[in-house]
Write a protein that holds these residues in place. Structure first.
Motif, short mmCIF file in Angstrom:
data_model
loop_
_atom_site.label_atom_id
_atom_site.label_comp_id
_atom_site.label_asym_id
_atom_site.label_seq_id
_atom_site.Cartn_x
_atom_site.Cartn_y
_atom_site.Cartn_z
N CYS A 98 6.44 20.33 -26.26
CA CYS A 98 5.41 20.10 -27.28
C CYS A 98 4.43 19.01 -26.84
N CYS A 99 4.94 17.94 -26.25
CA CYS A 99 4.07 16.88 -25.76
C CYS A 99 3.18 17.39 -24.64
N TYR A 100 3.73 18.23 -23.74
CA TYR A 100 2.95 18.80 -22.66
C TYR A 100 1.84 19.69 -23.20
N CYS A 101 2.17 20.52 -24.19
CA CYS A 101 1.16 21.41 -24.78
C CYS A 101 0.08 20.59 -25.48
N ARG A 102 0.47 19.56 -26.20
CA ARG A 102 -0.50 18.73 -26.89
C ARG A 102 -1.40 18.02 -25.88
N ARG A 114 -8.14 19.91 -22.77
CA ARG A 114 -9.09 21.00 -22.97
C ARG A 114 -10.15 20.58 -23.98
N MET A 115 -9.72 19.90 -25.05
CA MET A 115 -10.67 19.43 -26.06
C MET A 115 -11.63 18.41 -25.45
N GLU A 118 -16.96 17.06 -23.52
CA GLU A 118 -17.86 16.65 -22.44
C GLU A 118 -18.93 17.71 -22.20
N ASN A 119 -18.54 18.97 -22.23
CA ASN A 119 -19.52 20.06 -22.05
C ASN A 119 -20.55 20.04 -23.18
#
Length: 181
Positions: free
Chosen positions: A118-122, A128-129, A134-135
């Motif tokens: 769960c920590c890895y996914c978050r 990604r966010m 930044e984009n």
């Protein structure tokens, strides 16, 4: 998807093991509170001894002994761990402790793996966010720069038109010499 295929047999195995254990424990008569001391059941059957939850059965000499509640495990001077039975006659105390330790360890390991996943996914979703933010910021800056360029081009065109018609006060135009006289 592969993790799901690996987990399905494990879940099936755990459920079948729980079913077997449930049928084994439910087929035995329910423990009835017995007021007689454990030594009363010595020489009788293991099932009769284990009806009293405060007793354990030693198979080496067929004795029913009071479980030493002050120590977690019964000492080997009373009965060897492999010969002691508590809770169920079909499993020895040593195997019971080992299996409970393995089950507790597997549950703990599963919880730790789930928390780490769960920590890895978050963390991945946060990165990604951050990349998306930044984009968006770069896109906004690019649009502002283009808008500023268009504004400057319009200003230059408007100034040229004003200059052509003599509407710029600080610029010299051909009719300025007639205005002052």
């Amino acid at each position: 998807m592969e993790e799901k295929r690996l987990l399905t047999p494990c879940v099936g195995l755990i459920l079948s093991l729980c079913t077997v254990l449930a049928t084994q424990t439910t087929s035995a008569p329910h423990p009835v509170p017995i007021t007689q001391p454990c030594s009363f059941f010595t020489g009788k059957s293991c099932e009769e001894c284990l009806r009293n939850v405060s007793c354990f059965w030693c198979t080496t000499n067929n004795t029913c002994l009071a479980y030493p509640v002050r120590s977690i495990l019964p000492p080997s001077s009373l009965c060897a761990m492999s010969a002691a039975r508590w809770g169920a006659c079909w499993i020895n105390f040593e195997a019971l402790i080992i299996s409970m330790g393995v089950i507790a360890g597997a549950i703990l390991l599963g919880i730790i793996i789930c928390c780490c996943y769960c920590c890895y996914c978050r963390k991945g979703s946060n990165s990604r966010m951050d990349a998306e933010e930044e984009n968006l910021i770069r896109e906004r800056e690019r649009r502002q720069h283009e808008a500023q360029q268009r504004k400057n081009e319009r200003t230059v065109k408007h100034n040229e038109i004003r200059k052509k018609y003599g509407l710029l006060p600080d610029m010299d135009h051909p009719y300025s010499k007639y205005e002052n006289e």
